[in-house]
Design a protein around this motif. Structure first.
Motif, short mmCIF file in Angstrom:
data_model
loop_
_atom_site.label_atom_id
_atom_site.label_comp_id
_atom_site.label_asym_id
_atom_site.label_seq_id
_atom_site.Cartn_x
_atom_site.Cartn_y
_atom_site.Cartn_z
N CYS A 267 29.95 -55.80 18.68
CA CYS A 267 29.09 -56.07 19.47
C CYS A 267 27.75 -55.56 18.84
CB CYS A 267 29.00 -55.67 21.01
SG CYS A 267 27.73 -56.60 22.22
N GLN B 220 28.23 -57.11 25.66
CA GLN B 220 29.39 -55.91 25.74
C GLN B 220 30.40 -56.39 26.50
OE1 GLN B 220 26.17 -53.37 27.55
NE2 GLN B 220 26.03 -52.25 25.40
N GLN B 221 30.28 -57.00 27.79
CA GLN B 221 31.61 -57.40 28.39
C GLN B 221 32.42 -58.15 27.43
OE1 GLN B 221 30.34 -59.19 32.19
NE2 GLN B 221 29.32 -57.60 32.81
N ARG C 17 22.46 -58.46 26.96
CA ARG C 17 23.13 -57.41 26.34
C ARG C 17 24.41 -57.06 27.30
NH1 ARG C 17 20.21 -51.70 25.42
NH2 ARG C 17 18.65 -53.38 24.96
N GLU C 18 24.37 -56.86 28.46
CA GLU C 18 25.35 -56.48 29.25
C GLU C 18 26.62 -57.59 29.06
OE1 GLU C 18 22.09 -56.76 30.20
OE2 GLU C 18 21.89 -54.44 30.18
N GLN D 21 26.03 -50.20 14.36
CA GLN D 21 26.44 -51.51 14.25
C GLN D 21 26.50 -51.84 12.89
OE1 GLN D 21 23.43 -53.80 16.73
NE2 GLN D 21 23.74 -52.50 18.46
N TYR E 201 23.39 -55.88 19.27
CA TYR E 201 22.26 -56.19 20.20
C TYR E 201 20.93 -55.50 19.76
CZ TYR E 201 24.72 -52.52 22.30
OH TYR E 201 25.18 -51.29 22.60
N SER F 1 32.59 -58.42 24.24
CA SER F 1 33.28 -57.91 23.18
C SER F 1 34.22 -57.07 23.78
CB SER F 1 31.92 -56.79 22.71
OG SER F 1 32.41 -56.13 21.62
#
Length: 164
Positions: free
Chosen positions: A142, A123-124, A119-120, A152, A144, A126
């Motif tokens: 993004c 996100q980065q 997920r991290e 979302q 998840y 995105s």
């Protein structure tokens, strides 16, 4: 979508080898020469907006940008923080924008899918892709697990070209 700049075309084989060796780059099965500046991509100022704080492309960007902009497949391996996202993201934004301009796609439905292992990282990626497409009308969302899906789903319905 990519035509090598004159100085890139003029680079000798020995010059290409020296450029790659100096930057510790290994390239297999590819005759496309690396870039030494973002301007050599042929991308517009708006398409290069996300590179405004960089003086030169990183090694992964130097080689991957011209390959991906040429529409060829590429597998790029580099360290965390080396610029991999823009190495594939800028060509993705360019190809999406070209399809929108040609009327092939509307820009309201996803055209590109980026899959990340966490997920991290998703996100980065995105955040980087959102900035890369911000000046040319290429949106990113993004998605998840582990969180409510309403936001979302709403972002997807509002129209995006890239889903991470």
């Amino acid at each position: 979508l990519y035509t090598p700049a004159e100085d890139i075309r003029a680079m000798s084989g020995a010059g290409v080898d020296a450029f790659r060796e100096e930057r510790r780059m290994a390239v297999e099965n590819c005759d496309i020469k690396p870039l030494s500046s973002f301007k050599q991509t042929g991308l517009s100022k708006d398409e290069l907006y996300s590179t405004r704080n960089f003086t030169t492309p990183s090694p992964i960007q130097s080689q991957c940008l011209p390959i991906a902009l040429s529409g060829r497949d590429v597998v790029g391996i580099a360290s965390t923080g080396s610029g991999k996202t823009l190495a594939f993201g800028l060509p993705a934004v360019k190809h999406i924008r070209a399809q929108i301009d040609a009327g092939v796609v509307s820009g309201k439905k996803p055209v590109a899918l980026v899959i990340a292992p966490t997920r991290e990282l998703a996100q980065q990626i995105s955040v980087v892709l959102e900035e890369a497409g911000s000046k040319v009308g290429v949106g990113c969302v993004c998605v998840y697990g582990g969180v409510p899906k309403r936001e979302q789903a709403q972002a997807l319905r509002s129209g995006v070209s890239i889903v991470v």
